[in-house]
Design an enzyme around this catalytic site. Structure first.
Site, short mmCIF file in Angstrom:
data_model
loop_
_atom_site.label_atom_id
_atom_site.label_comp_id
_atom_site.label_asym_id
_atom_site.label_seq_id
_atom_site.Cartn_x
_atom_site.Cartn_y
_atom_site.Cartn_z
N ASP A 244 3.49 18.70 21.33
CA ASP A 244 2.46 18.06 22.13
C ASP A 244 1.35 19.10 22.35
O ASP A 244 1.55 20.29 22.12
CB ASP A 244 3.08 17.59 23.45
CG ASP A 244 2.05 17.01 24.40
OD1 ASP A 244 1.19 16.26 23.93
OD2 ASP A 244 2.13 17.31 25.60
N ASN B 88 5.92 11.26 28.38
CA ASN B 88 5.51 10.64 27.12
C ASN B 88 6.04 11.39 25.90
O ASN B 88 5.89 10.94 24.77
CB ASN B 88 3.98 10.53 27.04
CG ASN B 88 3.31 11.89 27.11
OD1 ASN B 88 3.86 12.84 27.65
ND2 ASN B 88 2.12 11.99 26.57
#
Length: 1138
Positions: free
Chosen positions: A425, A876
């Site tokens: 990420d 997420n």
């Protein structure tokens, strides 16, 4: 006594919150049917209906075992391993006459191995149990006997009234009744649930918002009918029956367990879901079972050894049957000393086939030492100790956050040394997720002298910056307000003498600058909170960006210092008078930011009685809403926004407009009708109404905030790339920002050629305007396939040219956006896409959703068949972490959701370098060598048994004493292997980091390849041949005792056993790269222990043999103690025969 209630802003009167007020919808009609059958009697525990329902209590258990099922369940887990099942069968059969050794000699080691593993499981589960006890025994205030009493969480019941105070966690799922605010609102932090740091607003029903003290609850009785327990965190359907009326309930009234009350003094609520019925526990699924590739390969090796065991047992049985059949030939006895005339079924020359068949089972048990019984437990011990070293590594401890690295599982340690692809990420993982106001564009003028890390990377690419610090030094040299001359302010890194220290009043456009910063100070939903100790004003904002804007406005001279139910107060600098004045703005509407709207607006009335619409939003939606007269600085602002994006900054456009009284009244009426509508397209009507007033805006400028790279990220990525690890970044940012962040963190480099796959083309844009979805999909797919083919062609051409010129291969970096990624993951395209991606050193996927992240991770894992590692910090990222072979969670500002779903956790991305290149490299080498050595030593030992059997006509007579065979793996060879697995190092940690290429032996799996494994096995096979034949040739053909007798089989066995113990431990000494005193102790201590045992603590047969040696030629006289033991044995045998 009634508590003082806060007269905060009445959000229920404002649009964006009023439209969230609960209303009856179609789904409320399901209440009472299947899936919507829960009934809660509020504050009425004696109600007969409540007694009959018998809902779960609030006790929560996350343990794997209970006191009742620990033994059976743990035993089941142990016997899922094939080797353990084999040894269990052998232990059972050892009680029969088929066994070549005594039953305890097999059973005791098995019990030790199973017992140690079960104990480890029990200890780990007890730690979870202690966490559960701590959680269940937390205190909460419950309304009983007309007052609030403190009680433990686990004693809560459905229907209880509870009071939760500021900064406390909710003990169960609760329906909000009222709060310290007049209109029953409260702020909730859901970081533990969804990883988001922004506060969520919850709103009580108006009918219950007046309940605010003990007396008001005396007569309170209500019934809640709602959905059954489920895992959906973002929806709730229910109805409250109170005072003969029914009111709809939604997610806006539901306070979830493990979320925290913030910025609200207290709330009152009623418990609807408890314990494992709560939504957070319904979502608490067990993490996926992950096994390392080495462990999976080890199973295959076990199968090979099983096959070898069956083959040699079959060979031995065949020869035994042939030799047995020959013992009676023509009525003559060949081996008369075996008494074939008085035989049993196990040795019967008349029935050789049956004897051979039974001998097969004896041989399976006898040669079972080819299978290492202690391998699994030794590996588990080693992995636990390796995990402790990872946890205690001071070089992976982050002082700022006081967080060390944590190995949350020990099963994947060796996988850390075999990582082929890292999927990361960006926000919060590569960056800090701590926004700083850096630059801004106002009235077409660019302000802010700071140089971001991305800009420095760009300057290095263009050759304009030789050292990373040059640009910064230059800025500090030429600007008086340099960073070191001012105190550090969190969220504010803006430096420009034209704006700071009140100098903006001398700017050519002071009025526009004033309006710009007023928008930043007013257009938000933040709440100011005064620190009682320091008196400093802090801001409870919904996002870090919003807090950065408020701080920037304050530093320039527009301090937001108060908020009431209908106003916002500023202490601002008046450019006309040059003095600070207090101004109050009446707050009329808040049109909140959402991912669909991409903008936020407020409608306020100033002291001059002007109606103002203040708006901020993404450039993609803001420029199209500008009026013809409001585009004065559009061209310059667009250029600045592009420049900011190239510098890796996040941008928002700032605009405003003045409203007329009649215009506002007319719009307000339409808006009120839209938000009170009960039709299916309610949300669309509200958005349409809001859109009508957010038109004809006047452009003021744009903001630019920086999410700074974490410390050491570029250096870490560079080292990982040098180690041969491919790195993918999956981010939600736009392409320009992601690319420049890639250069800043060394993911993309000057010597790389970029391949970009995007659907940003005039042809696709034209089709989108026409709205033909099928045509758009077809054209998009064709475009993606064409771009992929071109990319593959570029790479192949580069390879050919480099081969012909004998030069190093050109490196490629792939950049792809979210829309293109969707098409690239389709069945007919994905193979070509991954062929392209795998030939690129770095891949950046822009505008990626959480679902796309998980899909990409799965495809990379399956497509490469090599180890993948995912790293992220937010909720997420959970899907991505669980999908990868290894999940690493960053314990950052986005909560602990990613950490809880991870296999390993670190505080900063830079620690990944040491975790992989040092601990991963060491763990891989140690485990690989340990397993290979285990098979080597067991094959050495097992085949000496086979050669002895061949010498003894496969009679089933073991070469060694029963207990010697059992102790071989448990005492005489186990500790050196464990020391190897824990302490061995081929090079130091410093050299591991200095030479990342060392890591490639794990990626290529050199130390645990089939040639290496078979080489160790062959080594064991040859060692067994050398030991057996050398021993027998040297000892069997000459006198051994004083009386001239040769050695018997027991002396031969002890000699062979000694040679095996010496040989395998000396092989260990040769194999070790890094000696410590522990290795010396274990290796030479194992040999010494064997020598000590045979000399000073001999077994029964040892005593007999020693005495025979001492008294050879004379009638042996046994010691009195031995005579007593033999007499006791004789009596037991006679008793058994009776």
């Amino acid at each position: 006594m009634p508590e003082e209630r806060r007269r905060g802003i009445l959000f229920s009167k404002l649009y964006s919150f009023a439209c969230f007020l609960s209303k009856f919808e179609d789904k409320h009609a399901q209440i009472g049917r299947r899936g919507y059958s829960r009934v809660v009697y509020c504050n009425d525990p004696g109600n007969p209906g409540a007694v009959q329902l018998k809902y779960r209590g609030n006790f929560v258990s996350t343990t794997k075992y209970t006191a009742v099922n620990f033994i059976p369940k743990s035993l089941f887990e142990q016997f899922r391993r094939v080797a353990n099942i084999y040894f269990l069968v052998v232990a059972c059969v050892s009680f029969s006459p088929l066994a070549p050794y005594s039953a305890p000699s097999v059973l005791v080691p098995l019990l030790v191995v199973i017992g140690v593993t079960m104990a480890k499981e029990g200890v780990e589960d007890w730690r979870r149990k202690k966490q559960d006890i701590e959680a269940n025994n937390q205190k909460v205030r419950v309304y009983r006997d007309y007052t609030f009493h403190e009680t433990k969480w686990k004693k809560l019941r459905v229907g209880d009234l509870v009071k939760v105070c500021k900064d406390e966690y909710f003990p169960a799922d609760i329906i909000l009744l009222s709060s310290s605010y007049e209109d029953g609102i409260c702020y909730v932090e859901t970081m533990n649930l969804d990883g988001e740091t922004n506060l969520k607003l919850k709103h009580a029903l108006e009918v219950t918002s007046h309940l605010h003290d003990e007396n008001s609850f005396r007569q309170f009785r209500a019934v809640i009918k709602c959905e059954d327990p489920n895992e959906n965190l973002f929806s709730f359907v229910g109805a409250l029956s109170y005072d003969g009326k029914e009111y709809p309930l939604s997610i806006k009234q539901l306070l979830l367990r493990d979320s925290k009350l913030k910025n609200t003094e207290y709330i009152y609520g009623v418990v609807v879901f408890t314990g494992h019925d709560t939504k957070v526990m319904q979502n608490a699924t067990d993490p996926p079972s992950k096994r390392s590739k080495i462990e999976k390969k080890m199973d295959k090796i076990i199968y090979i050894l099983f096959s070898t065991l069956i083959v040699i047992a079959s060979v031995g049985s065949v020869f035994f049957g042939i030799e047995t059949k020959k013992d009676i030939s023509g009525g003559k006895y060949r081996r008369w000393y075996l008494r074939p005339d008085d035989s049993t079924v196990f040795y019967d020359p008349k029935r050789p086939f049956l004897a051979a068949f039974l001998h097969f089972f004896t041989a399976l048990m006898l040669y079972g030492y080819l299978i290492p019984i202690s391998l699994y437990v030794s590996i588990e011990i080693v992995k636990v100790l390796q995990s402790i070293f990872i946890n205690q590594d001071q070089d992976m401890y982050d002082e700022e956050t006081n967080r060390p690295a944590r190995a949350r599982t020990s099963n994947l340690n060796e996988e850390l040394g075999q990582v082929y692809t890292i999927l990361s990420d960006k926000t919060g993982t590569l960056t800090c997720n701590s926004m700083e106001f850096v630059k801004c564009s106002i009235a077409g003028t660019d302000y802010g002298h700071g140089t971001t890390e991305v800009e420095r990377a760009l300057m290095r690419r263009r050759g304009a910056l030789s050292e990373p610090g040059d640009a910064v030094n230059d800025v500090q040299r030429h600007h008086g307000d340099a960073m070191d001359s001012r105190r550090s302010i969190r969220g504010f890194n803006f430096r420009d003498e034209r704006i700071m220290n009140g100098q903006w009043v001398n700017d050519p456009h002071p009025d526009i600058i004033q309006k710009f910063f007023r928008v930043l100070a007013i257009c938000h939903t933040a709440i100011p909170v005064v620190n009682k100790e320091s008196g400093e004003i802090l801001f409870e904002a919904e996002s870090p960006d919003e807090a950065a804007f408020i701080i920037a406005a304050r530093e320039v001279g527009f301090e937001f210092n108060g908020r009431t139910q209908a106003s916002i107060s500023l202490h601002e600098l008046d450019y006309e008078t040059g003095k600070k004045v207090d101004r109050v703005y009446e707050l009329l509407q808040v049109l909140e930011f959402s991912s669909a709207r991409k903008r936020m607006s407020v409608v306020v009335r100033n002291v001059e009685n002007q109606l103002l619409l203040l708006c901020k939003g993404a450039d993609s939606v803001m420029f199209e809403r500008l009026s013809q007269d409001g585009r004065l600085f559009e061209s310059q602002t667009r250029d600045h926004i592009k420049k900011y994006a190239e510098a890796g900054l996040r941008t928002l456009v700032i605009a405003y407009r003045e409203l007329g009284e009649e215009e506002y009244k007319s719009w307000e009426e339409k808006f009120r009708m839209a938000k009170t509508s009960v039709t299916a397209d309610h949300d669309a009507l509200v958005d349409e109404a809001a859109d009508k007033i957010e038109r004809n805006l006047i452009l003021l400028g744009a903001t630019a905030v920086e999410d700074k790279l974490q410390k050491g990220v570029p250096e870490c990525i560079k080292k990982l790339s040098q180690a041969g690890i491919k790195i993918w970044v999956l981010t939600g940012d736009k392409m320009e920002t992601a690319v420049n962040i890639g250069y800043a963190c060394s993911l993309l480099r000057q010597d790389m050629k970029q391949i970009t796959i995007t659907l940003d083309s005039p042809d696709i844009d034209a089709l989108e305007k026409q709205g033909d979805k099928e045509a758009i999909a077809k054209a998009s797919l064709e475009s993606i396939m064409k771009q992929i083919r071109e990319g593959i062609s570029q790479i192949n051409s580069a390879k050919q040219s480099s081969n012909s010129a004998k030069e190093s291969t050109l490196l490629f970096g792939l950049i792809i956006d979210g829309k293109s990624l969707d098409f690239s993951l389709k069945k007919n395209v994905v193979k070509s896409f991954f062929e392209l991606a795998m030939n690129c050193s770095s891949v950046i996927c822009c505008r990626s959703s959480p679902k796309q992240k998980a899909r990409v991770t799965r495809f990379v894992k399956e497509g490469t068949s090599k180890t993948t590692l995912s790293i992220g910090d937010g909720a997420n990222d959970v899907g991505m972490l669980q999908e990868a072979d290894i999940g690493v969670g960053i314990s950052g500002v986005e909560g602990m959701q990613a950490v809880m779903a991870s296999d390993y956790s670190v505080a900063q991305f830079r620690f990944l370098e040491r975790l992989l290149l040092v601990h991963g490299h060491w763990c891989y080498r140690r485990i690989a060598m340990m397993i290979c050595y285990f098979f080597y030593k067991n094959i050495t030992f097992g085949f000496t048994l086979f050669w002895f059997e061949a010498q003894a006509s496969f009679s089933g007579q073991p070469a060694y004493n029963d207990w010697y065979m059992s102790f071989y793996n448990v005492f005489f060879t186990s500790l050196p292997v464990i020391a190897l697995g824990v302490f061995d190092q081929d090079v130091s940690a410093r050299l591991c980091l200095e030479y990342p290429i060392l890591y490639s032996e794990g990626v290529e799996n050199i130390l645990f390849s089939w040639p290496r494994i078979l080489g160790w096995m062959f080594n064991g096979f040859i060692s067994s041949i050398i030991i057996f034949f050398s021993t027998t040739k040297l000892m069997t053909n000459q006198a051994f005792r004083r009386d001239g007798q040769v050695v018997d089989y027991e002396i031969l066995g002890v000699t062979m056993y000694t040679c095996v113990v010496w040989a395998v431990n000396c092989q260990m000494a040769i194999s070790i790269n890094y000696f410590t005193w522990i290795q010396h102790l274990f290796i030479w201590g194992s040999i010494a222990f064997w020598a000590f045992q045979t000399r000073f603590k001999p077994m029964l047969h040892d005593i007999i043999q020693i005495k025979r040696l001492e008294d050879s030629g004379n009638t042996p006289t046994l010691p009195r103690q031995l005579k007593d033991r033999l007499l006791h044995l004789r009596e037991r045998l006679m008793h058994r025969e009776l």
